[in-house]
Design a protein around this motif. Sequence first.
Motif, PDB file in Angstrom:
ATOM      1  N   LYS A  81       0.811  -1.229   0.000  1.00 21.56           N
ATOM      2  CA  LYS A  81       0.000   0.000   0.000  1.00 21.56           C
ATOM      3  C   LYS A  81       0.846   1.282   0.000  1.00 21.56           C
ATOM      4  O   LYS A  81       0.581   2.184  -0.795  1.00 21.56           O
ATOM      5  CB  LYS A  81      -0.976  -0.018   1.186  1.00 21.56           C
ATOM      6  N   PRO A  82       1.882   1.421   0.840  1.00 24.61           N
ATOM      7  CA  PRO A  82       2.688   2.649   0.815  1.00 24.61           C
ATOM      8  C   PRO A  82       3.412   2.874  -0.516  1.00 24.61           C
ATOM      9  O   PRO A  82       3.733   4.014  -0.861  1.00 24.61           O
ATOM     10  CB  PRO A  82       3.696   2.459   1.953  1.00 24.61           C
ATOM     11  N   LEU A  83       3.658   1.819  -1.264  1.00 24.41           N
ATOM     12  CA  LEU A  83       4.352   1.946  -2.548  1.00 24.41           C
ATOM     13  C   LEU A  83       3.509   2.729  -3.550  1.00 24.41           C
ATOM     14  O   LEU A  83       4.045   3.388  -4.434  1.00 24.41           O
ATOM     15  CB  LEU A  83       4.681   0.561  -3.121  1.00 24.41           C
ATOM     16  N   GLU A  84       2.207   2.657  -3.397  1.00 22.00           N
ATOM     17  CA  GLU A  84       1.282   3.309  -4.328  1.00 22.00           C
ATOM     18  C   GLU A  84       1.568   4.808  -4.454  1.00 22.00           C
ATOM     19  O   GLU A  84       1.419   5.392  -5.522  1.00 22.00           O
ATOM     20  CB  GLU A  84      -0.149   3.067  -3.844  1.00 22.00           C
ATOM     21  N   ARG A  85       2.005   5.439  -3.371  1.00 21.15           N
ATOM     22  CA  ARG A  85       2.304   6.876  -3.381  1.00 21.15           C
ATOM     23  C   ARG A  85       3.699   7.183  -3.925  1.00 21.15           C
ATOM     24  O   ARG A  85       3.969   8.301  -4.316  1.00 21.15           O
ATOM     25  CB  ARG A  85       2.190   7.446  -1.957  1.00 21.15           C
ATOM     26  N   LYS A  86       4.589   6.199  -3.951  1.00 22.36           N
ATOM     27  CA  LYS A  86       5.987   6.439  -4.307  1.00 22.36           C
ATOM     28  C   LYS A  86       6.352   6.034  -5.728  1.00 22.36           C
ATOM     29  O   LYS A  86       7.297   6.579  -6.298  1.00 22.36           O
ATOM     30  CB  LYS A  86       6.898   5.674  -3.342  1.00 22.36           C
ATOM     31  N   ILE A  87       5.645   5.048  -6.268  1.00 24.09           N
ATOM     32  CA  ILE A  87       6.031   4.475  -7.563  1.00 24.09           C
ATOM     33  C   ILE A  87       4.795   4.293  -8.436  1.00 24.09           C
ATOM     34  O   ILE A  87       3.672   4.453  -7.979  1.00 24.09           O
ATOM     35  CB  ILE A  87       6.729   3.102  -7.388  1.00 24.09           C
ATOM     36  N   ASP A  88       5.044   3.928  -9.690  1.00 19.69           N
ATOM     37  CA  ASP A  88       3.954   3.501 -10.565  1.00 19.69           C
ATOM     38  C   ASP A  88       3.686   2.035 -10.249  1.00 19.69           C
ATOM     39  O   ASP A  88       4.550   1.182 -10.488  1.00 19.69           O
ATOM     40  CB  ASP A  88       4.350   3.656 -12.034  1.00 19.69           C
ATOM     41  N   LEU A  89       2.519   1.758  -9.679  1.00 20.98           N
ATOM     42  CA  LEU A  89       2.168   0.411  -9.229  1.00 20.98           C
ATOM     43  C   LEU A  89       1.004  -0.116 -10.055  1.00 20.98           C
ATOM     44  O   LEU A  89       0.000   0.577 -10.220  1.00 20.98           O
ATOM     45  CB  LEU A  89       1.800   0.437  -7.743  1.00 20.98           C
ATOM     46  N   TYR A  90       1.155  -1.325 -10.556  1.00 15.24           N
ATOM     47  CA  TYR A  90       0.114  -1.972 -11.349  1.00 15.24           C
ATOM     48  C   TYR A  90      -0.103  -3.370 -10.781  1.00 15.24           C
ATOM     49  O   TYR A  90       0.814  -4.191 -10.795  1.00 15.24           O
ATOM     50  CB  TYR A  90       0.532  -2.088 -12.815  1.00 15.24           C
ATOM     51  N   VAL A  91      -1.308  -3.634 -10.297  1.00 16.05           N
ATOM     52  CA  VAL A  91      -1.667  -4.963  -9.819  1.00 16.05           C
ATOM     53  C   VAL A  91      -2.624  -5.539 -10.855  1.00 16.05           C
ATOM     54  O   VAL A  91      -3.705  -4.988 -11.089  1.00 16.05           O
ATOM     55  CB  VAL A  91      -2.332  -4.914  -8.427  1.00 16.05           C
ATOM     56  N   VAL A  92      -2.224  -6.619 -11.498  1.00 17.73           N
ATOM     57  CA  VAL A  92      -2.968  -7.177 -12.621  1.00 17.73           C
ATOM     58  C   VAL A  92      -3.614  -8.498 -12.185  1.00 17.73           C
ATOM     59  O   VAL A  92      -2.926  -9.385 -11.667  1.00 17.73           O
ATOM     60  CB  VAL A  92      -2.030  -7.415 -13.826  1.00 17.73           C
ATOM     61  N   VAL A  93      -4.930  -8.599 -12.406  1.00 22.74           N
ATOM     62  CA  VAL A  93      -5.689  -9.772 -11.977  1.00 22.74           C
ATOM     63  C   VAL A  93      -6.581 -10.272 -13.111  1.00 22.74           C
ATOM     64  O   VAL A  93      -6.817  -9.561 -14.086  1.00 22.74           O
ATOM     65  CB  VAL A  93      -6.547  -9.450 -10.735  1.00 22.74           C
ATOM     66  N   ARG A  94      -7.090 -11.471 -12.951  1.00 24.02           N
ATOM     67  CA  ARG A  94      -8.025 -12.014 -13.948  1.00 24.02           C
ATOM     68  C   ARG A  94      -9.391 -11.353 -13.832  1.00 24.02           C
ATOM     69  O   ARG A  94      -9.960 -10.914 -14.812  1.00 24.02           O
ATOM     70  CB  ARG A  94      -8.174 -13.522 -13.769  1.00 24.02           C
ATOM     71  N   LYS A  95      -9.927 -11.344 -12.604  1.00 19.66           N
ATOM     72  CA  LYS A  95     -11.272 -10.792 -12.372  1.00 19.66           C
ATOM     73  C   LYS A  95     -11.197  -9.746 -11.272  1.00 19.66           C
ATOM     74  O   LYS A  95     -10.962 -10.070 -10.109  1.00 19.66           O
ATOM     75  CB  LYS A  95     -12.236 -11.905 -11.952  1.00 19.66           C
ATOM     76  N   LYS A  96     -11.453  -8.506 -11.643  1.00 17.82           N
ATOM     77  CA  LYS A  96     -11.353  -7.389 -10.706  1.00 17.82           C
ATOM     78  C   LYS A  96     -12.320  -7.543  -9.532  1.00 17.82           C
ATOM     79  O   LYS A  96     -12.003  -7.153  -8.405  1.00 17.82           O
ATOM     80  CB  LYS A  96     -11.618  -6.084 -11.456  1.00 17.82           C
ATOM     81  N   GLU A  97     -13.486  -8.135  -9.774  1.00 15.81           N
ATOM     82  CA  GLU A  97     -14.484  -8.273  -8.700  1.00 15.81           C
ATOM     83  C   GLU A  97     -14.003  -9.168  -7.556  1.00 15.81           C
ATOM     84  O   GLU A  97     -14.497  -9.064  -6.441  1.00 15.81           O
ATOM     85  CB  GLU A  97     -15.845  -8.756  -9.238  1.00 15.81           C
ATOM     86  N   ASP A  98     -13.025 -10.027  -7.799  1.00 17.99           N
ATOM     87  CA  ASP A  98     -12.463 -10.859  -6.723  1.00 17.99           C
ATOM     88  C   ASP A  98     -11.608 -10.043  -5.758  1.00 17.99           C
ATOM     89  O   ASP A  98     -11.209 -10.541  -4.708  1.00 17.99           O
ATOM     90  CB  ASP A  98     -11.599 -11.982  -7.312  1.00 17.99           C
ATOM     91  N   TYR A  99     -11.320  -8.786  -6.106  1.00 15.10           N
ATOM     92  CA  TYR A  99     -10.376  -7.965  -5.349  1.00 15.10           C
ATOM     93  C   TYR A  99     -10.993  -6.646  -4.873  1.00 15.10           C
ATOM     94  O   TYR A  99     -10.279  -5.707  -4.555  1.00 15.10           O
ATOM     95  CB  TYR A  99      -9.152  -7.656  -6.220  1.00 15.10           C
ATOM     96  N   VAL A 100     -12.325  -6.574  -4.796  1.00 14.94           N
ATOM     97  CA  VAL A 100     -12.987  -5.304  -4.466  1.00 14.94           C
ATOM     98  C   VAL A 100     -12.608  -4.760  -3.094  1.00 14.94           C
ATOM     99  O   VAL A 100     -12.625  -3.559  -2.876  1.00 14.94           O
ATOM    100  CB  VAL A 100     -14.529  -5.403  -4.586  1.00 14.94           C
TER     101      VAL A 100
END
Length: 180
Positions: free
Chosen positions: A83-102
């Motif tokens: 979570k703290p990385l989100e403010r410092k870097i370009d972060l991309y979390v890639v998943v199959r189904k976004k609804e599994d990660y709401v």
Amino acid sequence: MLDIDVVFDRLKEDYTRTLDETRETLKSLSVKPRLPPDSFFILRSGWAIENHISSLFRRVKKSMVILCYDPPGFLRKHYAAIKPLERKIDLYVVVRKKEDYVDIRLPIYEARGTVLDLLESSPMNESVIGLRKDVCTILVDGRDFLVIAAAGSGRHAVIGSDMPIIGYLQKTIVERLTRS
């Protein structure tokens, strides 16, 4: 008569002094090991895998792509570090189904097209190393990678650094994610 306590104290002092001298000599050498550009390693212990994950999270400077092959277990386990990385870097979390990660508040991208094909194919050859379930792949700053897979109740990871193909792969994935 020989005093055993005196002898052991003297041996202990000599041993400690020798260790201190060795440490200082090694520090003065300041030799930095260089890995060949196409090197990779397999980590087989849970401690080594977790240690390397933490190291990647600390070292990342610009960007990170996390490809999640499994349900959100990995992201939940490492959420406090990611979570703290989100403010410092370009972060991309890639998943199959976004609804599994709401319930996970990270920049989550649902894979489509070629990126989805990548998530649906195994990054590690099951027949070669006997792994059954891919967990995730992490690409860092276009140069480092970590692929974690499960085998029975254990996990294994393949890691590598300074591999030009990782930069290309990371850039291509990001371009495909941001285009759609």
